[in-house]
Design an enzyme around this catalytic site. Structure first.
Site, PDB file in Angstrom:
ATOM      1  N   HIS A  80       0.880  -1.229  -0.115  1.00  0.00           N
ATOM      2  CA  HIS A  80       0.065  -0.201   0.059  1.00  0.00           C
ATOM      3  C   HIS A  80       0.777   1.328  -0.163  1.00  0.00           C
ATOM      4  CE1 HIS A  80      -2.786   3.333   1.903  1.00  0.00           C
ATOM      5  NE2 HIS A  80      -3.446   2.434   1.440  1.00  0.00           N
TER       6      HIS A  80
ATOM      7  N   ARG B 205       1.077   3.638   1.908  1.00  0.00           N
ATOM      8  CA  ARG B 205       1.770   4.144   3.249  1.00  0.00           C
ATOM      9  C   ARG B 205       2.872   3.297   3.805  1.00  0.00           C
ATOM     10  NH1 ARG B 205      -1.278   6.182   7.493  1.00  0.00           N
ATOM     11  NH2 ARG B 205       0.734   5.823   8.695  1.00  0.00           N
ATOM     12  N   LYS B 206       3.178   2.099   2.793  1.00  0.00           N
ATOM     13  CA  LYS B 206       4.281   1.159   3.324  1.00  0.00           C
ATOM     14  C   LYS B 206       5.597   1.711   2.663  1.00  0.00           C
ATOM     15  CE  LYS B 206       1.171  -1.301   5.216  1.00  0.00           C
ATOM     16  NZ  LYS B 206      -0.141  -0.676   5.031  1.00  0.00           N
ATOM     17  N   VAL B 207       6.558   1.120   3.091  1.00  0.00           N
ATOM     18  CA  VAL B 207       8.222   1.661   2.641  1.00  0.00           C
ATOM     19  C   VAL B 207       8.279   1.535   1.269  1.00  0.00           C
ATOM     20  CG1 VAL B 207      10.465   1.239   2.885  1.00  0.00           C
ATOM     21  CG2 VAL B 207       8.963   1.048   4.622  1.00  0.00           C
TER      22      VAL B 207
END
Length: 379
Positions: free
Chosen positions: A182, A184-186
């Site tokens: 997603h 929002r992930k790294v």
């Protein structure tokens, strides 16, 4: 505005997506297969299976293990609601246990207390990218003959010291690990997920179930010089990743070490700037863990109101988020009685805020966040 997070996407990712679009193969295909191989190699897993998101990865994990009605799955309430939802999708019963207040991760001692003859699995969340106590949890799962599933949604690139060596989250420590890509992930593919395992039979089931239970994948059928008629062996799902997403993911994987390096530097700097503030609790990284710092969570002093602090930061152009939610407080889980209290989970939600952290964040941006937060703490 300083955002809470910002995906790091470059011309390389855009070019890769363009090439996939122009290749004529945009659904699950050769790019997905390459992404799976490269992700497996990165984390040290024998098998990796790409899917549409981490929610579907968790659901496939439970489905492949034949977990269903009458079974119990122990997990943390203090996690995004998808963790609990996947248990319900399967018809099983979620059993919530509390977290360790320092790491925000599931407490192994409380997991042990919650195990019953109906327990089939433990879903342990690597919350905000911080590895949970896998040494204790793997031993516990083995002792009781239950399956350990890692909800590693936030943990791509995080590491844990096991048996004297640093290993990536996703290497088979439990039975299955599930990841999210997603924004929002790294690293991100827009949406997307991955399951890793050391079990060839489970990997076969993942691949069957993600594509409607189809006996012959598209790639095999389209590439065959002979006509092939597929069969549908089980009731499956449409949980496939596209080649466009995988092409982006492959470029993101190449940058993972760099992206984590920036985040670790920012986390270290936050610790220096905020480390001597009375009543402010900073994240705790155990000596056996290396977080990818997907999020940076601080616990506010008791005298401050969470919403008020967040609003004042937002008024000054700084986005934050409240502490990670508790599923047992939401309507679908109001009837899910825990085996014990969930006080630490509730405190983490009510007293914590997530500060901005992303690889493009400058020191000036970080100084601004710290200055505004310190003004709130001094008010």
């Amino acid at each position: 505005m300083i955002p809470i997070a910002l995906p790091s996407l470059s011309e390389n990712e855009a070019d890769a997506a363009r090439e996939a679009v122009l290749s004529g193969w945009v659904s699950q295909g050769p790019q997905v297969a390459a992404f799976e191989r490269e992700f497996a190699a990165l984390v040290g897993a024998p098998f990796a299976c790409a899917v549409s998101n981490c929610t579907t990865a968790l659901h496939l994990a439970l489905a492949a293990l034949n977990i269903g009605p009458g079974d119990e799955v122990i997990t943390a309430s203090h996690s995004f609601i998808a963790t609990a939802n996947c248990i319900r999708y399967s018809g099983a019963t979620p059993v919530f246990v509390d977290i360790d207040p320092d790491s925000y991760n599931i407490d192994p001692e409380l997991v042990a207390e919650a195990i019953t003859p109906r327990t089939r699995a433990i879903i342990a969340v690597h919350q905000m990218g911080m590895p949970c106590d896998l040494s204790s949890l793997t031993a516990l799962a083995a002792r009781h003959g239950v399956v350990l599933i890692e909800d590693a949604a936030c943990a791509a690139g995080s590491e844990i010291r096991m048996n004297g060596a640093w290993e990536r989250i996703g290497k088979p420590h439990g039975t299955i690990a599930c990841f999210s890509f997603h924004p929002r992930k790294v690293i991100t593919t827009g949406e997307g997920g991955m399951l890793t395992t050391g079990d060839a039979e489970l990997d076969r089931k993942f691949r069957l179930l993600r594509q409607h239970g189809m006996s012959v994948p598209d790639t095999v059928r389209h590439g065959s010089p002979q006509v092939i008629f597929e069969d549908y062996l089980v009731v499956g799902f449409n949980y496939r990743m596209t080649d466009i997403q995988a092409a982006v993911g492959r470029k993101q994987l190449q940058r993972l070490a760099e992206l984590i390096g920036h985040r670790r530097a920012l986390a270290s700097r936050y610790a220096e700037l905020l480390g001597n503030i009375d009543g402010l609790r900073l994240p705790f990284e155990p000596p056996w863990a290396r977080s990818n710092w997907q999020s940076y969570c601080v616990r506010l002093p008791d005298r401050l109101d969470q919403r008020t602090v967040m609003q004042h930061l937002l008024d000054r152009g700084i986005a934050t988020r409240r502490g990670i939610m508790c599923s047992h407080r939401e309507a679908p889980y109001a009837d899910a009685a825990p085996r014990h209290g969930l006080r630490q989970s509730e405190l983490a939600q009510d007293r914590s805020i997530l500060l901005p952290i992303y690889s493009q964040m400058s020191e000036n941006d970080q100084d601004r966040v710290v200055d505004v937060l310190l003004a709130e703490l001094d008010s």
